[in-house]
Design a protein around this motif. Structure first.
Motif, short mmCIF file in Angstrom:
data_model
loop_
_atom_site.label_atom_id
_atom_site.label_comp_id
_atom_site.label_asym_id
_atom_site.label_seq_id
_atom_site.Cartn_x
_atom_site.Cartn_y
_atom_site.Cartn_z
N LEU A 243 0.83 -1.20 0.00
CA LEU A 243 0.00 0.00 0.00
C LEU A 243 0.86 1.25 0.00
CD1 LEU A 243 -2.72 1.49 0.31
CD2 LEU A 243 -2.47 1.22 2.79
N ALA A 244 1.91 1.25 0.80
CA ALA A 244 2.79 2.43 0.88
C ALA A 244 3.40 2.75 -0.47
CB ALA A 244 3.88 2.17 1.92
N ARG A 245 3.92 1.74 -1.10
CA ARG A 245 4.56 1.99 -2.41
C ARG A 245 3.53 2.40 -3.46
NH1 ARG A 245 7.59 -2.72 -0.74
NH2 ARG A 245 9.72 -2.09 -0.14
N ALA A 246 2.34 1.81 -3.40
CA ALA A 246 1.30 2.16 -4.38
C ALA A 246 0.89 3.62 -4.23
CB ALA A 246 0.10 1.25 -4.20
N ILE A 247 0.75 4.09 -3.00
CA ILE A 247 0.34 5.47 -2.76
C ILE A 247 1.43 6.43 -3.21
CG2 ILE A 247 -0.04 7.17 -0.93
CD1 ILE A 247 -1.77 5.11 0.47
N ILE A 248 2.68 6.13 -2.90
CA ILE A 248 3.78 7.01 -3.29
C ILE A 248 3.96 7.01 -4.81
CG2 ILE A 248 6.27 7.33 -3.16
CD1 ILE A 248 6.05 6.50 -0.20
N ASP A 249 3.87 5.85 -5.44
CA ASP A 249 3.96 5.80 -6.90
C ASP A 249 2.84 6.60 -7.55
OD1 ASP A 249 6.18 4.18 -6.69
OD2 ASP A 249 5.12 2.31 -7.21
N ARG A 250 1.64 6.47 -6.99
CA ARG A 250 0.50 7.22 -7.52
C ARG A 250 0.73 8.73 -7.37
NH1 ARG A 250 -3.82 7.15 -10.96
NH2 ARG A 250 -5.72 7.97 -10.01
N ALA A 251 1.25 9.13 -6.21
CA ALA A 251 1.52 10.55 -5.99
C ALA A 251 2.56 11.08 -6.97
CB ALA A 251 1.97 10.78 -4.55
N GLU A 252 3.61 10.31 -7.21
CA GLU A 252 4.63 10.75 -8.16
C GLU A 252 4.04 10.94 -9.55
OE1 GLU A 252 7.46 11.70 -7.30
OE2 GLU A 252 8.23 10.57 -5.61
N ALA A 253 3.03 10.11 -9.90
CA ALA A 253 2.44 10.19 -11.23
C ALA A 253 1.48 11.36 -11.38
CB ALA A 253 1.72 8.87 -11.55
N VAL A 254 0.68 11.64 -10.36
CA VAL A 254 -0.40 12.60 -10.55
C VAL A 254 -0.15 13.97 -9.92
CG1 VAL A 254 -2.07 10.71 -10.67
CG2 VAL A 254 -1.74 11.91 -8.50
N GLU A 255 0.81 14.07 -9.01
CA GLU A 255 1.04 15.37 -8.38
C GLU A 255 1.39 16.48 -9.36
OE1 GLU A 255 1.06 17.23 -5.20
OE2 GLU A 255 -0.61 15.87 -5.42
N PRO A 256 2.14 16.19 -10.44
CA PRO A 256 2.38 17.27 -11.40
C PRO A 256 1.10 17.81 -12.03
CG PRO A 256 3.95 15.49 -11.73
CD PRO A 256 2.91 14.97 -10.77
N VAL A 257 0.02 17.03 -11.96
CA VAL A 257 -1.24 17.45 -12.56
C VAL A 257 -2.10 18.20 -11.55
CG1 VAL A 257 -3.25 16.70 -13.87
CG2 VAL A 257 -1.16 15.33 -13.91
N ILE A 258 -2.28 17.63 -10.35
CA ILE A 258 -3.27 18.18 -9.42
C ILE A 258 -2.67 19.10 -8.36
CG2 ILE A 258 -4.92 16.33 -9.78
CD1 ILE A 258 -4.03 15.15 -7.10
N GLY A 259 -1.43 18.93 -7.98
CA GLY A 259 -0.82 19.81 -6.99
C GLY A 259 -1.51 19.76 -5.64
N ALA A 260 -1.80 18.57 -5.14
CA ALA A 260 -2.50 18.44 -3.87
C ALA A 260 -1.60 18.62 -2.66
CB ALA A 260 -3.19 17.07 -3.78
N PHE A 261 -0.28 18.42 -2.83
CA PHE A 261 0.64 18.42 -1.70
C PHE A 261 1.54 19.65 -1.70
CE2 PHE A 261 0.62 13.48 -1.87
CZ PHE A 261 -0.57 13.45 -1.15
N THR A 262 1.94 20.05 -0.51
CA THR A 262 2.97 21.06 -0.35
C THR A 262 4.27 20.35 0.01
OG1 THR A 262 2.25 21.46 1.95
CG2 THR A 262 1.35 22.88 0.24
N TYR A 263 4.46 20.01 1.27
CA TYR A 263 5.64 19.27 1.70
C TYR A 263 5.40 17.76 1.60
CZ TYR A 263 6.61 23.84 3.80
OH TYR A 263 6.80 25.18 4.00
N ARG A 264 6.44 17.02 1.24
CA ARG A 264 6.33 15.57 1.11
C ARG A 264 7.38 14.90 2.02
NH1 ARG A 264 6.06 14.81 -5.50
NH2 ARG A 264 4.96 16.75 -5.94
N TYR A 265 7.00 13.76 2.59
CA TYR A 265 7.88 13.03 3.50
C TYR A 265 7.85 11.54 3.15
CZ TYR A 265 7.30 17.45 5.91
OH TYR A 265 7.26 18.78 6.21
N PHE A 266 8.12 11.24 1.88
CA PHE A 266 7.92 9.89 1.39
C PHE A 266 8.92 8.89 2.00
CE2 PHE A 266 5.90 11.42 -2.88
CZ PHE A 266 4.78 11.84 -2.16
N GLU A 267 10.17 9.29 2.18
CA GLU A 267 11.16 8.35 2.71
C GLU A 267 10.86 7.99 4.16
OE1 GLU A 267 13.43 6.63 1.10
OE2 GLU A 267 12.59 7.56 -0.71
N THR A 268 10.56 8.99 4.98
CA THR A 268 10.22 8.69 6.37
C THR A 268 8.91 7.93 6.46
OG1 THR A 268 9.18 10.88 6.61
CG2 THR A 268 11.49 10.67 7.29
#
Length: 451
Positions: A3-28
């Motif tokens: 689940l963790a990897r799926a969510i992060i992969d999804r964010a990497e794919a769609v964030e350039p489109v929707i811009g839902a996040f400000t700060y990201r803490y994917f590694e932690t």
């Protein structure tokens, strides 16, 4: 970890489109997910209510060690020394904070964009707004880049984006969830859960609620134990709360919602409310007095760094008089009496969340109007139907999806309860959701390739 990897992969794919996040803490977040996986397998201690769930926390409250931008160029990037009460609950329950969700500047708009972070877009139609002020939270849930998200709601900031993005958002009654000072003293202001389903929202709400030492205005913990059940409920319906212009697609969806509740065994009857635009005038006087004044810079050079809607909102706060604030409180008091009379004999009220499915993503609410069925309304609050239930803050209100407009944007319905009757609201929402078919979740990355 899947689940963790799926969510992060999804964010990497769609964030350039929707811009839902400000700060990201994917590694932690991945480290925290490994710890949660160990607990689930019995190798790392007892599992907790939110273990392994990725929670997007609104970039308005605080997490110790992380900056809070509030969507403004006026805030610094220093790590916060303390965690907000609601976020403490999430961390203690094992929630994984992988990102902070975007807000308009200082959360003072019904759309989400700022000079600091740019425009946040609706995953269902990237030309449209996800709503505000918890717009990044709702967009991330709709796009599949979070499992849960936090919102704050002073004029509809949980419910507006929940409706725009086809997810669920809950404004609990006053005192149910802890709030940061000084807004814990403002009865308009609430913190609450956002999720993709009613059941997930209920789970999250039961984690967030209860007394907290940082908020002396709170109420003892009330755990909601509702089951899906609308049989025999008496439901009052209002299409327009007495005065809103409502889009034809929203009107038709409300008729469908009433039929669905009747099919579930509820009695649904239309009621009239004696409210008018003076309600919005009163709400704006209140919001400008407390909220607008709170964001007004003391340094004259800082005003030019603000997004235009935030600058106008702050300036209006400095113009409000004590008499106008008193009149706003008086109107809110009368509204409570009027709604009690209109809802006598009813368990719930249903109405649209927004009078219009959505508005353009880059709309400047400080400049111009929005048109609904040929009627021009104020761009900030004229197209949303949420603020009356901030004025009547002891009444719980949930927004659930119940239709979809021709442009692909979902339509939301509010279910409003009697004072502090969370359980009936959730019983009805669970029943409605169980009987509804919903469209497949959107893929904004496809929209980008098609644009």
């Amino acid at each position: 970890m899947d689940l963790a990897r799926a969510i992060i992969d999804r964010a990497e794919a769609v964030e350039p489109v929707i811009g839902a996040f400000t700060y990201r803490y994917f590694e932690t977040a991945l480290d925290a997910a490994r710890d949660a996986e160990a607990r689930y397998s019995g190798q790392g201690g007892e599992s907790r209510a939110l273990d392994g769930l990725f929670v997007a926390i609104k970039d308005a409250g605080h997490v110790a060690g992380q900056p809070t931008s509030a969507g403004s160029l006026l805030t610094n990037v220093d790590p916060q020394p303390v965690t907000s009460p609601i976020n403490t609950r999430i961390l203690e329950a094992g929630g994984i904070v992988h990102a902070r969700s975007a807000t308009p500047e200082f959360s003072c708009s019904s759309v989400t964009w700022s000079r600091r972070w740019g425009v946040t877009r609706n995953p269902w139609n990237i030309k449209m707004t996800p709503g505000g002020s918890s717009g990044g939270a709702a967009a991330s849930l709709a796009a599949g880049t979070a499992t849960l998200a936090t919102g704050s709601d002073i004029a509809g900031s949980i419910r507006i984006p929940a409706a725009c993005c086809g997810i669920v958002g809950y404004k609990p009654p006053r005192g149910r969830n802890p709030v940061d000072p000084p807004f814990n003293l403002d009865f308009y202001c609430h913190t609450g859960p956002m999720a993709r389903t009613v059941a997930d929202t209920l789970l999250f709400q039961n984690v967030l609620c209860g007394l907290h030492p940082a908020d002396p205005t709170g109420l003892p913990r009330h755990r909601i134990s509702a089951e899906p059940d609308a049989q025999g409920l008496r439901i009052a319906m209002s299409r327009n709360l007495g005065f809103y212009a409502v889009d034809a697609e929203v009107e038709r969806a409300m008729e469908d919602a009433a039929r669905r509740f009747r099919d579930l065994g509820a009695i649904v009857e239309e009621i009239d409310l004696p409210w008018g635009w003076d309600v919005i005038d009163a709400a704006m006087a209140h919001l400008h007095t407390i909220f607008g004044t709170s964001i007004a810079p003391e340094n004259s050079t800082d005003w030019e760094l603000m997004s235009p809607y935030a600058r106008d909102f702050a300036a209006a706060g400095l113009r409000i008089t004590p008499r106008e604030f008193l009149a706003a409180l008086t109107r809110a008091g009368r509204m409570g009496v009027e709604l009690n009379a209109a809802m006598a004999g009813y368990d719930l009220l249903i109405c649209p969340t927004n009078a219009l499915p959505s508005v353009p993503a880059d709309l400047d609410v400080s400049n111009g109007t929005v048109e609904i069925g040929g009627t021009s309304v104020p761009a900030l609050l004229g197209w949303v139907m949420t603020v009356p239930f901030n004025m009547l803050s002891t009444r719980p209100a949930i927004s659930i999806p119940f239709g979809q407009a021709a442009n692909g944007v979902p339509i939301g319905m509010q279910i409003v309860g009697r004072s502090y009757d969370d359980d009936t609201v959730f019983a009805a929402a669970l029943a409605f959701e169980s009987a509804a078919a919903r469209p497949a979740w959107p893929d904004p990355s496809i929209q980008l390739t098609q644009a």
